[in-house]
Design a protein around this motif. Structure first.
Motif, PDB file in Angstrom:
ATOM      1  N   ILE A  26       9.894   3.795 -14.357  1.00 57.26           N
ATOM      2  CA  ILE A  26      10.460   2.728 -15.100  1.00 57.26           C
ATOM      3  C   ILE A  26       9.791   1.514 -14.009  1.00 57.26           C
ATOM      4  CG2 ILE A  26      11.991   1.583 -15.567  1.00 57.26           C
ATOM      5  CD1 ILE A  26      13.548   4.580 -16.818  1.00 57.26           C
ATOM      6  N   GLY A  27       9.905   1.173 -12.591  1.00 63.69           N
ATOM      7  CA  GLY A  27       9.444   0.420 -11.628  1.00 63.69           C
ATOM      8  C   GLY A  27       8.549  -0.489 -12.371  1.00 63.69           C
ATOM      9  N   THR A  28       7.273   0.499 -12.154  1.00 69.68           N
ATOM     10  CA  THR A  28       6.060  -0.045 -11.700  1.00 69.68           C
ATOM     11  C   THR A  28       5.608  -0.290 -13.187  1.00 69.68           C
ATOM     12  OG1 THR A  28       5.208   2.238 -10.498  1.00 69.68           O
ATOM     13  CG2 THR A  28       3.891   0.360 -12.281  1.00 69.68           C
ATOM     14  N   ALA A  29       6.436  -0.119 -14.524  1.00 69.91           N
ATOM     15  CA  ALA A  29       6.267  -0.408 -15.995  1.00 69.91           C
ATOM     16  C   ALA A  29       6.667  -1.821 -16.235  1.00 69.91           C
ATOM     17  CB  ALA A  29       6.528   1.015 -17.049  1.00 69.91           C
ATOM     18  N   PHE A  30       8.185  -2.135 -15.456  1.00 70.94           N
ATOM     19  CA  PHE A  30       9.320  -3.199 -15.362  1.00 70.94           C
ATOM     20  C   PHE A  30       7.689  -4.386 -14.733  1.00 70.94           C
ATOM     21  CE2 PHE A  30      12.433  -6.557 -13.783  1.00 70.94           C
ATOM     22  CZ  PHE A  30      12.506  -6.831 -14.770  1.00 70.94           C
ATOM     23  N   ASN A  31       7.638  -4.197 -13.699  1.00 68.86           N
ATOM     24  CA  ASN A  31       6.961  -5.009 -12.336  1.00 68.86           C
ATOM     25  C   ASN A  31       5.314  -5.470 -13.698  1.00 68.86           C
ATOM     26  OD1 ASN A  31       5.437  -6.360 -10.217  1.00 68.86           O
ATOM     27  ND2 ASN A  31       4.422  -4.647 -10.309  1.00 68.86           N
ATOM     28  N   ASN A  32       4.711  -4.830 -13.922  1.00 71.34           N
ATOM     29  CA  ASN A  32       3.820  -5.465 -14.776  1.00 71.34           C
ATOM     30  C   ASN A  32       4.143  -6.223 -16.267  1.00 71.34           C
ATOM     31  OD1 ASN A  32       2.121  -3.514 -13.410  1.00 71.34           O
ATOM     32  ND2 ASN A  32       2.372  -2.116 -15.299  1.00 71.34           N
ATOM     33  N   VAL A  33       5.180  -5.587 -16.403  1.00 70.85           N
ATOM     34  CA  VAL A  33       6.456  -6.960 -17.453  1.00 70.85           C
ATOM     35  C   VAL A  33       6.156  -8.560 -16.694  1.00 70.85           C
ATOM     36  CG1 VAL A  33       8.503  -7.095 -19.074  1.00 70.85           C
ATOM     37  CG2 VAL A  33       7.136  -5.084 -19.097  1.00 70.85           C
ATOM     38  N   VAL A  34       7.289  -7.782 -15.480  1.00 72.20           N
ATOM     39  CA  VAL A  34       7.274  -9.211 -15.067  1.00 72.20           C
ATOM     40  C   VAL A  34       6.096 -10.237 -14.269  1.00 72.20           C
ATOM     41  CG1 VAL A  34       8.265 -10.240 -12.865  1.00 72.20           C
ATOM     42  CG2 VAL A  34       9.378  -8.493 -14.628  1.00 72.20           C
ATOM     43  N   ASN A  35       4.858  -9.528 -14.415  1.00 66.76           N
ATOM     44  CA  ASN A  35       4.292 -10.437 -13.722  1.00 66.76           C
ATOM     45  C   ASN A  35       3.200 -11.133 -14.765  1.00 66.76           C
ATOM     46  OD1 ASN A  35       3.322  -9.798 -11.132  1.00 66.76           O
ATOM     47  ND2 ASN A  35       2.260  -7.182 -11.646  1.00 66.76           N
ATOM     48  N   LEU A  79       1.107 -16.743  -3.524  1.00 60.33           N
ATOM     49  CA  LEU A  79       2.159 -16.410  -2.384  1.00 60.33           C
ATOM     50  C   LEU A  79       3.833 -16.886  -3.108  1.00 60.33           C
ATOM     51  CD1 LEU A  79       4.087 -15.722  -0.662  1.00 60.33           C
ATOM     52  CD2 LEU A  79       3.854 -18.265   0.779  1.00 60.33           C
ATOM     53  N   VAL A  80       3.202 -17.907  -4.370  1.00 61.89           N
ATOM     54  CA  VAL A  80       4.232 -19.049  -4.898  1.00 61.89           C
ATOM     55  C   VAL A  80       4.650 -18.086  -6.321  1.00 61.89           C
ATOM     56  CG1 VAL A  80       5.050 -20.942  -6.366  1.00 61.89           C
ATOM     57  CG2 VAL A  80       3.878 -21.038  -4.245  1.00 61.89           C
ATOM     58  N   GLU A  81       3.173 -17.347  -6.707  1.00 64.27           N
ATOM     59  CA  GLU A  81       3.711 -16.209  -7.886  1.00 64.27           C
ATOM     60  C   GLU A  81       4.466 -15.180  -7.735  1.00 64.27           C
ATOM     61  OE1 GLU A  81       0.155 -15.100  -9.933  1.00 64.27           O
ATOM     62  OE2 GLU A  81      -0.338 -17.311 -10.873  1.00 64.27           O
ATOM     63  N   ALA A  82       4.065 -14.867  -6.369  1.00 66.80           N
ATOM     64  CA  ALA A  82       4.812 -13.086  -5.892  1.00 66.80           C
ATOM     65  C   ALA A  82       6.075 -14.502  -5.571  1.00 66.80           C
ATOM     66  CB  ALA A  82       4.384 -12.723  -4.559  1.00 66.80           C
ATOM     67  N   LEU A  83       6.459 -15.068  -5.420  1.00 67.86           N
ATOM     68  CA  LEU A  83       8.002 -15.500  -4.406  1.00 67.86           C
ATOM     69  C   LEU A  83       8.699 -15.425  -6.516  1.00 67.86           C
ATOM     70  CD1 LEU A  83       7.864 -17.921  -1.763  1.00 67.86           C
ATOM     71  CD2 LEU A  83       7.946 -15.401  -1.712  1.00 67.86           C
ATOM     72  N   ILE A  84       7.824 -15.888  -7.354  1.00 67.80           N
ATOM     73  CA  ILE A  84       8.405 -15.767  -8.324  1.00 67.80           C
ATOM     74  C   ILE A  84       8.259 -14.811  -9.446  1.00 67.80           C
ATOM     75  CG2 ILE A  84       8.196 -16.606 -11.388  1.00 67.80           C
ATOM     76  CD1 ILE A  84       6.967 -19.405  -9.728  1.00 67.80           C
ATOM     77  N   ASP A  85       7.399 -13.822  -9.028  1.00 68.12           N
ATOM     78  CA  ASP A  85       7.797 -12.498  -9.499  1.00 68.12           C
ATOM     79  C   ASP A  85       8.991 -11.951  -8.578  1.00 68.12           C
ATOM     80  OD1 ASP A  85       5.424 -12.711 -10.720  1.00 68.12           O
ATOM     81  OD2 ASP A  85       4.286 -11.201  -9.287  1.00 68.12           O
ATOM     82  N   PHE A  86       8.973 -12.228  -7.104  1.00 69.05           N
ATOM     83  CA  PHE A  86       9.862 -11.756  -6.726  1.00 69.05           C
ATOM     84  C   PHE A  86      11.652 -11.935  -7.449  1.00 69.05           C
ATOM     85  CE2 PHE A  86      13.314 -11.882  -3.191  1.00 69.05           C
ATOM     86  CZ  PHE A  86      13.428 -10.042  -2.797  1.00 69.05           C
ATOM     87  N   GLY A  87      12.062 -12.678  -7.716  1.00 64.71           N
ATOM     88  CA  GLY A  87      14.103 -14.247  -8.275  1.00 64.71           C
ATOM     89  C   GLY A  87      13.142 -13.267  -9.102  1.00 64.71           C
ATOM     90  N   ILE A  88      12.151 -13.101 -10.539  1.00 65.17           N
ATOM     91  CA  ILE A  88      12.493 -12.511 -11.513  1.00 65.17           C
ATOM     92  C   ILE A  88      13.218 -11.143 -11.107  1.00 65.17           C
ATOM     93  CG2 ILE A  88      11.862 -11.931 -13.588  1.00 65.17           C
ATOM     94  CD1 ILE A  88       9.965 -14.365 -13.631  1.00 65.17           C
ATOM     95  N   ILE A  89      12.360 -10.168 -10.591  1.00 61.92           N
ATOM     96  CA  ILE A  89      12.650  -8.499 -11.004  1.00 61.92           C
ATOM     97  C   ILE A  89      13.931  -8.750  -9.955  1.00 61.92           C
ATOM     98  CG2 ILE A  89      12.431  -7.079  -8.968  1.00 61.92           C
ATOM     99  CD1 ILE A  89       9.304  -7.163  -9.856  1.00 61.92           C
TER     100      ILE A  89
END
Length: 143
Positions: A26-35, A79-89
């Motif tokens: 589920i975490g992997t699928a959620f990561n794809n959604v957030v990306n 890096l900015v995109e990864a930080l935004i991903d992290f923030g949303i997650i």
């Protein structure tokens, strides 16, 4: 060694391993959604703010490319995109856990009649009341 094998069997059979595997899937699928949300929904407006520059391609060039050497650059846009991903997650997980904790707190409150209290919490609450009554009786006897 026998205890170790028995512990592992209990771990695997009782569902802990299955629960963990489901969580990872589920975490992997959620990561794809957030990306997708970050790349297709959040980043285009940010690119507009930076005069149409794709933020993922932003980099700090340390050395320009030449005939003898390749370009050396630090890609801070990714890096900015990864930080935004992290923030949303992180925000999503926080909100989900906050909701779960609110419902759990309601369910564990024996005075709350809106939600059915689990039997173990109800029994502990009854035991606490009985112990208080017993302590009061013992105090009265000592006086």
């Amino acid at each position: 060694m026998k205890n170790f094998i028995q512990e592992f069997k209990n771990f695997a059979i009782k569902g802990n391993m299955i629960d963990m595997a489901i969580g990872i899937i589920i975490g992997t699928a959620f990561n794809n959604v957030v990306n997708t949300i970050v790349k297709k929904v959040v980043m285009p407006p940010l690119s507009l703010l930076t005069d149409g520059v794709n933020l993922a391609n932003r980099k700090l060039v340390l050395r320009d490319a030449s005939d003898t050497a390749e370009e050396v650059a630090m890609g801070y846009g990714e890096l900015v995109e990864a930080l935004i991903d992290f923030g949303i997650i992180a925000l999503t997980i926080f909100l989900v856990l906050k909701g779960i904790n609110r419902f759990r707190d309601k369910a564990e409150n024996p005075e709350d009649t809106e939600v059915t209290t689990p039997k173990n919490i109800e029994l502990l609450s009854n035991m606490e009341k009985l112990m208080k009554e017993q302590n009061e009786l013992l105090r009265d006897l000592k006086k």
